[in-house]
Design a protein around this motif. Structure first.
Motif, PDB file in Angstrom:
ATOM      1  N   THR A 132       0.838  -1.197   0.000  1.00 43.44           N
ATOM      2  CA  THR A 132       0.000   0.000   0.000  1.00 43.44           C
ATOM      3  C   THR A 132       0.874   1.248   0.000  1.00 43.44           C
ATOM      4  O   THR A 132       2.040   1.205   0.399  1.00 43.44           O
ATOM      5  N   ALA A 133       0.290   2.359  -0.426  1.00 40.49           N
ATOM      6  CA  ALA A 133       0.993   3.648  -0.381  1.00 40.49           C
ATOM      7  C   ALA A 133      -0.041   4.761  -0.391  1.00 40.49           C
ATOM      8  O   ALA A 133      -0.911   4.796  -1.264  1.00 40.49           O
ATOM      9  N   ALA A 134       0.053   5.645   0.585  1.00 43.42           N
ATOM     10  CA  ALA A 134      -0.880   6.772   0.673  1.00 43.42           C
ATOM     11  C   ALA A 134      -0.116   8.089   0.644  1.00 43.42           C
ATOM     12  O   ALA A 134       0.675   8.371   1.549  1.00 43.42           O
ATOM     13  N   PHE A 135      -0.332   8.862  -0.407  1.00 41.48           N
ATOM     14  CA  PHE A 135       0.195  10.223  -0.513  1.00 41.48           C
ATOM     15  C   PHE A 135       1.721  10.273  -0.411  1.00 41.48           C
ATOM     16  O   PHE A 135       2.276  11.206   0.170  1.00 41.48           O
ATOM     17  N   GLY A 136       2.392   9.276  -0.979  1.00 43.84           N
ATOM     18  CA  GLY A 136       3.838   9.253  -0.854  1.00 43.84           C
ATOM     19  C   GLY A 136       4.612   9.013  -2.126  1.00 43.84           C
ATOM     20  O   GLY A 136       5.762   9.445  -2.249  1.00 43.84           O
ATOM     21  N   ILE A 137       4.010   8.340  -3.107  1.00 45.96           N
ATOM     22  CA  ILE A 137       4.814   7.927  -4.260  1.00 45.96           C
ATOM     23  C   ILE A 137       5.225   9.098  -5.149  1.00 45.96           C
ATOM     24  O   ILE A 137       6.183   8.978  -5.910  1.00 45.96           O
ATOM     25  N   ARG A 138       4.530  10.216  -5.028  1.00 47.47           N
ATOM     26  CA  ARG A 138       4.942  11.364  -5.852  1.00 47.47           C
ATOM     27  C   ARG A 138       6.249  11.973  -5.352  1.00 47.47           C
ATOM     28  O   ARG A 138       6.836  12.824  -6.028  1.00 47.47           O
ATOM     29  N   GLY A 157       0.069 -12.700  -7.895  1.00 45.41           N
ATOM     30  CA  GLY A 157      -1.344 -12.598  -7.546  1.00 45.41           C
ATOM     31  C   GLY A 157      -1.612 -11.599  -6.440  1.00 45.41           C
ATOM     32  O   GLY A 157      -2.764 -11.362  -6.082  1.00 45.41           O
ATOM     33  N   GLY A 158      -0.530 -10.997  -5.893  1.00 45.21           N
ATOM     34  CA  GLY A 158      -0.683  -9.987  -4.848  1.00 45.21           C
ATOM     35  C   GLY A 158      -1.170  -8.669  -5.414  1.00 45.21           C
ATOM     36  O   GLY A 158      -1.172  -8.438  -6.638  1.00 45.21           O
ATOM     37  N   HIS A 159      -1.561  -7.770  -4.521  1.00 44.42           N
ATOM     38  CA  HIS A 159      -2.220  -6.537  -4.967  1.00 44.42           C
ATOM     39  C   HIS A 159      -1.536  -5.288  -4.401  1.00 44.42           C
ATOM     40  O   HIS A 159      -1.010  -5.292  -3.283  1.00 44.42           O
ATOM     41  N   LEU A 160      -1.593  -4.238  -5.198  1.00 42.58           N
ATOM     42  CA  LEU A 160      -1.076  -2.926  -4.826  1.00 42.58           C
ATOM     43  C   LEU A 160      -2.237  -1.948  -4.760  1.00 42.58           C
ATOM     44  O   LEU A 160      -3.035  -1.857  -5.699  1.00 42.58           O
ATOM     45  N   SER A 161      -2.348  -1.226  -3.640  1.00 44.15           N
ATOM     46  CA  SER A 161      -3.377  -0.193  -3.494  1.00 44.15           C
ATOM     47  C   SER A 161      -2.703   1.133  -3.177  1.00 44.15           C
ATOM     48  O   SER A 161      -1.980   1.250  -2.179  1.00 44.15           O
ATOM     49  N   ILE A 162      -2.934   2.101  -4.038  1.00 46.52           N
ATOM     50  CA  ILE A 162      -2.328   3.426  -3.895  1.00 46.52           C
ATOM     51  C   ILE A 162      -3.433   4.473  -3.817  1.00 46.52           C
ATOM     52  O   ILE A 162      -4.425   4.399  -4.546  1.00 46.52           O
ATOM     53  N   VAL A 163      -3.259   5.448  -2.961  1.00 45.45           N
ATOM     54  CA  VAL A 163      -4.113   6.633  -2.978  1.00 45.45           C
ATOM     55  C   VAL A 163      -3.179   7.840  -3.012  1.00 45.45           C
ATOM     56  O   VAL A 163      -2.218   7.913  -2.251  1.00 45.45           O
ATOM     57  N   GLU A 164      -3.440   8.753  -3.945  1.00 45.29           N
ATOM     58  CA  GLU A 164      -2.513   9.869  -4.149  1.00 45.29           C
ATOM     59  C   GLU A 164      -3.286  11.133  -4.497  1.00 45.29           C
ATOM     60  O   GLU A 164      -4.315  11.073  -5.181  1.00 45.29           O
TER      61      GLU A 164
END
Length: 244
Positions: A132-138, A157-164
């Motif tokens: 997961t990543a919240a408000f950081g990848i930028r 089969g794993g999952h990535l969830s990002i919120v930006e």
């Protein structure tokens, strides 16, 4: 190189990762207060939606990238009930606050923190069920490399969830958001954290960061088989979901 990679905190010379680490160490004491106040608390709902994307898959091992003060990690632990969750970040100042919050919530048996450079994670391949990543990848120095690392440590089969945070695309929300990010955000940043430059930097990276369909293409280039996005609150925020 993407636009936001060229933007550095304090307009300083040197490696962006080190400058980002310094900036977040500087603003860590007031970061939570400003973050929630400047978003009117809406950021909490965005996090819940991003975590909700993972709920059907019940991940047992989770890595939260750019974890900061641990808000997203805590919410993920409470909603997903994983066996282990590691919050990774460059800033010890931010994680110090995160550790205190985790201890207060009685989640130390699930959540731990690790100082990690997201461009070169020290975890073995295929370690986590979810990232997961919240408000950081930028803030990544190299977005392609950072996303590739996130893909590498995911199990197949794993999952990535990002919120930006993203720049709205429609009138007049785009114009109102620009006014807000160029005036109100830096003003309150200086008033509360005494660091106007840090919040001017954060606004600039929002505008320069790739979003929507472009970001989906970048995720697929990083190794994800499937990727999608959903805009929230008139496009002020965007969720991304990808599968390895």
């Amino acid at each position: 190189m993407y636009g936001q990679e060229k933007i550095k905190p304090y307009n300083a010379q040197g490696e962006k990762g080190k400058l980002v680490e310094e900036m977040f160490d500087n603003i860590s004491p007031t970061y939570d207060t400003l973050n929630h106040r400047l978003s009117w608390g809406i950021d909490k709902g965005w996090r819940k939606k991003a975590i909700g994307q993972l709920a059907p898959y019940a991940p047992r091992t989770v890595l939260d990238i750019a974890t900061g003060t641990g808000d997203f990690a805590i919410l993920a632990a409470e909603q997903l009930h994983p066996d282990t969750l590691i919050g990774a970040d460059l800033s010890e100042g931010m994680m110090r606050i995160g550790r205190e919050k985790v201890q207060q919530r009685g989640l130390s048996h699930i959540i731990s923190f690790a100082k990690e450079d997201c461009m070169a994670l020290r975890f073995p391949d295929a370690t986590f069920d979810a990232v997961t990543a919240a408000f950081g990848i930028r803030n990544f120095q190299d977005l392609d490399k950072g996303l590739s690392e996130m893909c590498r440590v995911l199990k197949k089969g794993g999952h990535l969830s990002i919120v930006e945070l993203t720049q709205p695309v429609s009138f007049p929300i785009r114009q109102l958001f620009n006014l807000y990010s160029h005036t109100i955000l830096p003003f309150y940043g200086k008033l509360i954290s005494n660091d106007r430059a840090a919040y001017s930097y954060l606004s600039a990276t929002i505008e320069a960061f790739p979003q929507g369909e472009e970001m989906v293409g970048i995720l697929k280039k990083a190794g994800f088989a499937e990727a999608s996005f959903k805009r929230l609150t008139f496009g002020i925020c965007t969720m991304y979901f990808a599968t390895k």
